[in-house]
Design a protein around this motif. Sequence first.
Motif, PDB file in Angstrom:
ATOM      1  N   UNK A  61       0.645  -1.324   0.360  1.00  0.00           N
ATOM      2  CA  UNK A  61       0.061  -0.041  -0.166  1.00  0.00           C
ATOM      3  C   UNK A  61       1.019   1.465  -0.292  1.00  0.00           C
ATOM      4  N   UNK A  62      -0.101   2.180  -0.393  1.00  0.00           N
ATOM      5  CA  UNK A  62       1.065   3.665  -0.035  1.00  0.00           C
ATOM      6  C   UNK A  62       0.181   4.245   0.680  1.00  0.00           C
ATOM      7  N   UNK A  63       1.262   5.220   1.956  1.00  0.00           N
ATOM      8  CA  UNK A  63       1.272   5.741   2.807  1.00  0.00           C
ATOM      9  C   UNK A  63       1.915   7.402   2.146  1.00  0.00           C
ATOM     10  N   UNK A  64       0.322   7.916   2.030  1.00  0.00           N
ATOM     11  CA  UNK A  64       1.416   9.837   2.271  1.00  0.00           C
ATOM     12  C   UNK A  64       1.280  10.331   3.477  1.00  0.00           C
ATOM     13  N   UNK A  65       2.599  10.926   4.072  1.00  0.00           N
ATOM     14  CA  UNK A  65       2.909  11.989   4.983  1.00  0.00           C
ATOM     15  C   UNK A  65       3.380  12.558   4.968  1.00  0.00           C
ATOM     16  N   UNK A  66       2.805  13.764   5.732  1.00  0.00           N
ATOM     17  CA  UNK A  66       3.384  15.041   5.404  1.00  0.00           C
ATOM     18  C   UNK A  66       4.599  15.094   5.847  1.00  0.00           C
ATOM     19  N   UNK A  67       5.458  16.461   5.425  1.00  0.00           N
ATOM     20  CA  UNK A  67       6.949  16.132   5.456  1.00  0.00           C
ATOM     21  C   UNK A  67       8.042  16.067   6.870  1.00  0.00           C
ATOM     22  N   UNK A  68       6.656  16.805   7.523  1.00  0.00           N
ATOM     23  CA  UNK A  68       7.236  17.099   8.865  1.00  0.00           C
ATOM     24  C   UNK A  68       6.807  15.963  10.089  1.00  0.00           C
ATOM     25  N   UNK A  69       6.657  14.799   8.829  1.00  0.00           N
ATOM     26  CA  UNK A  69       6.328  13.927  10.110  1.00  0.00           C
ATOM     27  C   UNK A  69       6.658  12.563   9.438  1.00  0.00           C
ATOM     28  N   UNK A  70       6.062  11.549  10.371  1.00  0.00           N
ATOM     29  CA  UNK A  70       6.692  10.451  10.104  1.00  0.00           C
ATOM     30  C   UNK A  70       5.262   9.448  10.260  1.00  0.00           C
ATOM     31  N   UNK A  71       6.123   7.595   9.426  1.00  0.00           N
ATOM     32  CA  UNK A  71       4.652   6.731  10.146  1.00  0.00           C
ATOM     33  C   UNK A  71       5.096   6.561  11.700  1.00  0.00           C
ATOM     34  N   UNK A  72       3.803   6.310  11.941  1.00  0.00           N
ATOM     35  CA  UNK A  72       3.473   5.685  13.111  1.00  0.00           C
ATOM     36  C   UNK A  72       3.156   3.951  12.553  1.00  0.00           C
ATOM     37  N   UNK A  73       4.346   3.104  12.975  1.00  0.00           N
ATOM     38  CA  UNK A  73       3.479   1.827  13.020  1.00  0.00           C
ATOM     39  C   UNK A  73       2.788   0.948  13.480  1.00  0.00           C
ATOM     40  N   UNK A  74       2.983   1.983  14.755  1.00  0.00           N
ATOM     41  CA  UNK A  74       1.467   1.043  16.026  1.00  0.00           C
ATOM     42  C   UNK A  74      -0.055   2.041  15.395  1.00  0.00           C
ATOM     43  N   UNK A  75       0.295   2.892  15.191  1.00  0.00           N
ATOM     44  CA  UNK A  75      -1.080   3.330  15.044  1.00  0.00           C
ATOM     45  C   UNK A  75      -1.707   2.712  13.282  1.00  0.00           C
ATOM     46  N   UNK A  76      -0.731   2.797  12.012  1.00  0.00           N
ATOM     47  CA  UNK A  76      -1.129   1.862  10.734  1.00  0.00           C
ATOM     48  C   UNK A  76      -1.267   0.645  10.885  1.00  0.00           C
ATOM     49  N   UNK A  77      -0.775  -0.076  11.731  1.00  0.00           N
ATOM     50  CA  UNK A  77      -0.380  -1.199  12.112  1.00  0.00           C
ATOM     51  C   UNK A  77      -2.423  -1.608  12.893  1.00  0.00           C
ATOM     52  N   UNK A  78      -2.940  -0.643  13.468  1.00  0.00           N
ATOM     53  CA  UNK A  78      -4.315  -0.637  13.999  1.00  0.00           C
ATOM     54  C   UNK A  78      -5.372  -0.515  12.799  1.00  0.00           C
ATOM     55  N   UNK A  79      -4.494   0.505  12.536  1.00  0.00           N
ATOM     56  CA  UNK A  79      -5.578   0.751  11.456  1.00  0.00           C
ATOM     57  C   UNK A  79      -6.104   0.304  10.288  1.00  0.00           C
ATOM     58  N   UNK A  80      -4.975  -0.985  10.094  1.00  0.00           N
ATOM     59  CA  UNK A  80      -5.405  -1.988   8.953  1.00  0.00           C
ATOM     60  C   UNK A  80      -5.102  -3.271   9.548  1.00  0.00           C
TER      61      UNK A  80
END
Length: 158
Positions: A61-80
Amino acid sequence: MTTSPDGASRARAALEASGIPFTLTTHGRVSSLAEAAAARGVEPSGIIKTLVVRRGEGDFLLVLVPGDRQISWPKLRELLGVSRMSMPDAATAFEVTGYERGTITPFGATTAWPVVADARVVGQVSIGAGAHGTAATVDGADLVRVLDATVADVTDPL
């Protein structure tokens, strides 16, 4: 699969086909988020990184992330609803999108992978357009809509 000769042409054609208003910006290589934002006329938070994430074998999948931020793996895992995810190496990212790292965009990717957009993708944003130093400035709401993106809080500050 699109047969455009290069990534920038593929991305531009896909942007045009989307029907959303956009402005292409071309600039040389940049060495910082602030420099990229200045070149594109947006705030640093308005630079949108397109990151490739692997959910499983052959499932990305593709994740769109604002430049001043990074993926939160726990949040993304929970969402998916998954327990493990990873970022593929550069060769695999190229293989599944048709774009090299630093140029990846959902527009014109060789496979239309699902898109997750961080909830902060709002207002005027600048997303890569298939080549180094090439970006498209679009309205975040239009971006989310044409990509049929799932919108959620999936990032943390850098």
